[in-house]
Each structure stands twice: as C-alpha cells, then as structure tokens.
Design a protein around this motif. Structure first.
Motif, PDB file in Angstrom:
ATOM      1  N   GLU A 249      10.723   8.204   4.189  1.00 40.81           N
ATOM      2  CA  GLU A 249      11.265   9.233   3.299  1.00 40.81           C
ATOM      3  C   GLU A 249      10.386   9.450   2.069  1.00 40.81           C
ATOM      4  N   ILE A 250       9.825   8.377   1.537  1.00 40.81           N
ATOM      5  CA  ILE A 250       8.946   8.505   0.370  1.00 40.81           C
ATOM      6  C   ILE A 250       7.773   9.417   0.684  1.00 40.81           C
ATOM      7  N   ALA A 251       7.157   9.207   1.843  1.00 40.42           N
ATOM      8  CA  ALA A 251       5.922   9.913   2.180  1.00 40.42           C
ATOM      9  C   ALA A 251       6.135  11.334   2.686  1.00 40.42           C
ATOM     10  N   ARG A 252       7.350  11.677   3.079  1.00 37.93           N
ATOM     11  CA  ARG A 252       7.602  13.021   3.614  1.00 37.93           C
ATOM     12  C   ARG A 252       7.394  14.115   2.567  1.00 37.93           C
ATOM     13  N   ASP A 253       7.697  13.817   1.323  1.00 39.15           N
ATOM     14  CA  ASP A 253       7.686  14.814   0.260  1.00 39.15           C
ATOM     15  C   ASP A 253       6.535  14.537  -0.700  1.00 39.15           C
ATOM     16  N   ARG A 254       5.734  15.557  -0.996  1.00 40.93           N
ATOM     17  CA  ARG A 254       4.565  15.357  -1.855  1.00 40.93           C
ATOM     18  C   ARG A 254       4.955  14.867  -3.239  1.00 40.93           C
ATOM     19  N   GLU A 255       5.947  15.471  -3.831  1.00 41.09           N
ATOM     20  CA  GLU A 255       6.333  15.092  -5.192  1.00 41.09           C
ATOM     21  C   GLU A 255       6.905  13.679  -5.230  1.00 41.09           C
ATOM     22  N   ARG A 256       7.708  13.336  -4.235  1.00 37.26           N
ATOM     23  CA  ARG A 256       8.260  11.984  -4.200  1.00 37.26           C
ATOM     24  C   ARG A 256       7.153  10.958  -3.986  1.00 37.26           C
ATOM     25  N   PHE A 257       6.192  11.294  -3.142  1.00 38.67           N
ATOM     26  CA  PHE A 257       5.060  10.395  -2.936  1.00 38.67           C
ATOM     27  C   PHE A 257       4.276  10.200  -4.230  1.00 38.67           C
ATOM     28  N   GLN A 258       3.990  11.288  -4.925  1.00 37.77           N
ATOM     29  CA  GLN A 258       3.221  11.179  -6.159  1.00 37.77           C
ATOM     30  C   GLN A 258       3.966  10.364  -7.214  1.00 37.77           C
ATOM     31  N   ALA A 259       5.275  10.507  -7.266  1.00 39.32           N
ATOM     32  CA  ALA A 259       6.068   9.714  -8.213  1.00 39.32           C
ATOM     33  C   ALA A 259       5.996   8.233  -7.850  1.00 39.32           C
ATOM     34  N   TRP A 260       6.110   7.932  -6.552  1.00 38.83           N
ATOM     35  CA  TRP A 260       6.000   6.535  -6.111  1.00 38.83           C
ATOM     36  C   TRP A 260       4.624   5.983  -6.438  1.00 38.83           C
ATOM     37  N   LEU A 261       3.584   6.760  -6.166  1.00 40.67           N
ATOM     38  CA  LEU A 261       2.216   6.306  -6.424  1.00 40.67           C
ATOM     39  C   LEU A 261       2.020   6.006  -7.904  1.00 40.67           C
ATOM     40  N   ASN A 262       2.532   6.879  -8.742  1.00 42.77           N
ATOM     41  CA  ASN A 262       2.391   6.688 -10.188  1.00 42.77           C
ATOM     42  C   ASN A 262       3.131   5.432 -10.653  1.00 42.77           C
ATOM     43  N   ASP A 263       4.352   5.251 -10.156  1.00 38.44           N
ATOM     44  CA  ASP A 263       5.176   4.136 -10.618  1.00 38.44           C
ATOM     45  C   ASP A 263       4.724   2.789 -10.076  1.00 38.44           C
ATOM     46  N   HIS A 264       4.261   2.752  -8.813  1.00 35.25           N
ATOM     47  CA  HIS A 264       4.027   1.472  -8.147  1.00 35.25           C
ATOM     48  C   HIS A 264       2.564   1.108  -7.965  1.00 35.25           C
ATOM     49  N   VAL A 265       1.666   2.036  -8.200  1.00 32.84           N
ATOM     50  CA  VAL A 265       0.235   1.753  -8.048  1.00 32.84           C
ATOM     51  C   VAL A 265      -0.540   2.065  -9.326  1.00 32.84           C
ATOM     52  N   LEU A 266      -0.495   3.317  -9.745  1.00 31.81           N
ATOM     53  CA  LEU A 266      -1.349   3.736 -10.860  1.00 31.81           C
ATOM     54  C   LEU A 266      -0.964   3.075 -12.171  1.00 31.81           C
ATOM     55  N   GLU A 267       0.314   2.812 -12.379  1.00 31.48           N
ATOM     56  CA  GLU A 267       0.736   2.194 -13.631  1.00 31.48           C
ATOM     57  C   GLU A 267       0.764   0.678 -13.567  1.00 31.48           C
ATOM     58  N   GLN A 268       0.421   0.125 -12.400  1.00 35.97           N
ATOM     59  CA  GLN A 268       0.383  -1.326 -12.255  1.00 35.97           C
ATOM     60  C   GLN A 268      -1.045  -1.820 -12.526  1.00 35.97           C
ATOM     61  N   GLY A 269      -1.156  -2.932 -13.197  1.00 32.70           N
ATOM     62  CA  GLY A 269      -2.485  -3.484 -13.479  1.00 32.70           C
ATOM     63  C   GLY A 269      -3.096  -4.096 -12.238  1.00 32.70           C
ATOM     64  N   ALA A 270      -4.413  -4.179 -12.234  1.00 35.10           N
ATOM     65  CA  ALA A 270      -5.115  -4.807 -11.107  1.00 35.10           C
ATOM     66  C   ALA A 270      -4.825  -6.292 -11.074  1.00 35.10           C
TER      67      ALA A 270
END
Length: 272
Positions: A249-270
C-alpha cells in the motif's frame, strides 16, 4: 585489504554516479541499510543488478537513483508487484528505467563467470525461451566440441558489490551464515565491495566449510546493526513480514511513498 569505515563514508567513497552496483542477499541478509544510505546521498544514474530485486530496489528506483535494472525476477515476495518499479517502467516516474531480464540460472552463471574473470557464461537455459527476443545480452553460440547450440550471456563484473553479513573480525574477514546466495561470487566479481555487518568481533567463530569472505576480497566494511531489516539475519533477528505486506500500500501511491521515504530514510541519520 578491507578497511573499516562508517557506512556513510563507504558509500561516499566507493559508489559514484553512473556506477554498476550489485546488491545481493537471497531472502535474508538483504543490504537495506546500505541501500538507504545510497538514497540519502542521492546517487544517480545507477545500473542496479540483483537476482531478485524486491523492496530495497523498489525504494531506490522510487528515489530516482536508477537508470537501468538487470535482474531475474522482480516483486514483493509473497505479496505482489513492485509498484515503484512498475511506475518507472510504465510511466517514467520519477525517471524512466531500462530493464534487462534474465533467468536465475543465467545470472548465477554470469556472477560465477565474473568471479573467475571470464568474459561470458554459457548455459542451456534459454533454448526455446522468449527472453532472447527482448534481451540483447542473450546470444546463441555453437559448442566447438559437440556442435550443440547454447546460450551465452556476458559475465557480471560490477563496479561495486554491496552485501550484508553477520560479522567481521578485526582483520577484515567476513562470515556469512544461513542461506547463502551469490554474495561470495558478486564480491569476487566486483571492482570494489562494501560489506555491512551486524557486529565486529575478535573471532568469527566460523565452522568447517563456512562461507568466509577473506579480507583481501573486501574493499570496505561498515558496522550496521540490523542492517538487513526488514529482511532477516540468521542468529540476530527475524523477517518483518508485516512490513512486506504494508509496503504494497505504501508503494502504490507516489505521495504516500515520498512521505514514507522522507520520514524513514531521508530524515534518518546514516549508520556509523
């Protein structure tokens, strides 16, 4: 000899825009942490290779990192399609991705040939198959000894191999336990390799006939605890089946995917 680096430093130093990158791990030990660091560093125009691209490649494609995908099966295991891959191939979002599809057998043979320094792999698997019609990498050759018609594919010799393993010792040797796919072959075939591990130890505790990557075959080692989640690492944690189901379900929608990516990857430190 392997050098010990943070994951951020390893990706920055050894993966460049335009590289061919093979990220392997079959069912478990899938290098999610490394894939997320590639996304954070906004690597672009990558050719990604993987026998079974699943969620991490869906994420990399959706993040705009990928130009080409060479693979032998693509999907969310036990759930369905990779929607970010489909969107890129069918709609060109966020950019168009070229695909070259092989069989599992052909890719395994191609990795083995690459590890041996050979230019091609030979197999019977494509006889009477339709894949040669859509994949220009598949050629027909005649055996010089028997006259038999065989299939040939180019060996896989990526710029960078990325794998995850349970542990490394302080000399840079790496132990892989449990289901072993083509991690050994891809590391030996690649020009450079990044191995993430759950922990660094004094003694690997390797059993007889264990799969050990020697230090001389590894470029960089980065400690990344839980670096294979949501896949699993034998002896450390189990597969997060619920996340694989939720990803559909996350990946089906572009906006939902981008929100997930921002919250769980881009804003997380290496991982350091």
């Amino acid at each position: 000899m392997a050098e010990f680096l943070s994951l951020q430093a390893a990706v920055s130093r050894y993966i460049d825009d335009g590289d061919t990158v093979a990220m392997e791990g079959f069912t478990h030990l899938i290098p999610f942490a490394a894939g997320h660091e590639i996304i954070r560093q906004a690597k672009r125009d990558l050719t990604l290779i993987r026998m079974t691209p699943d969620l991490i490649y869906d994420q990399l494609i959706g993040a705009g990192c990928v130009r080409q995908l060479i693979f032998s099966w693509g999907g969310n295991p036990g759930v369905g399609s990779l929607h970010r891959l489909r969107d890129a191939v069918e709609q060109g979002w966020p950019n168009s991705v070229e695909i070259l599809e092989h069989s599992h057998a052909a890719m395994a043979c191609a990795y083995e040939a690459g590890a041996a320094g050979l230019p091609l792999a030979v197999l019977r698997g494509y006889v009477s198959s339709d894949l040669p019609k859509v994949n220009p990498q598949i050629k027909c050759i005649e055996c010089p000894f028997t006259g038999e018609q065989l299939a040939a594919v180019p060996s896989i010799r990526p710029d960078v191999a990325v794998v995850h393993a349970q542990r490394a010792d302080r000399q840079g040797n790496v132990l892989i336990e449990g289901i072993v796919g083509v991690q050994k072959e891809v590391v030996l075939a690649a020009k450079r390799s990044i191995v993430t591990v759950e922990e660094i130890v004094d003694d690997l505790g390797a059993s007889v006939n264990a799969c050990v990557l020697p230090s001389w075959a590894v470029t960089a080692i980065a400690q990344a605890p839980q670096g294979a989640k949501p896949s699993y690492a034998l002896g450390y944690y189990e597969r997060d089946n619920a996340f694989y189901q939720a990803w559909d379900e996350i990946a089906r929608d572009r906006e939902r995917f981008q929100a997930w990516l921002n919250d769980h990857v881009l804003e997380q430190g290496a991982v350091s």
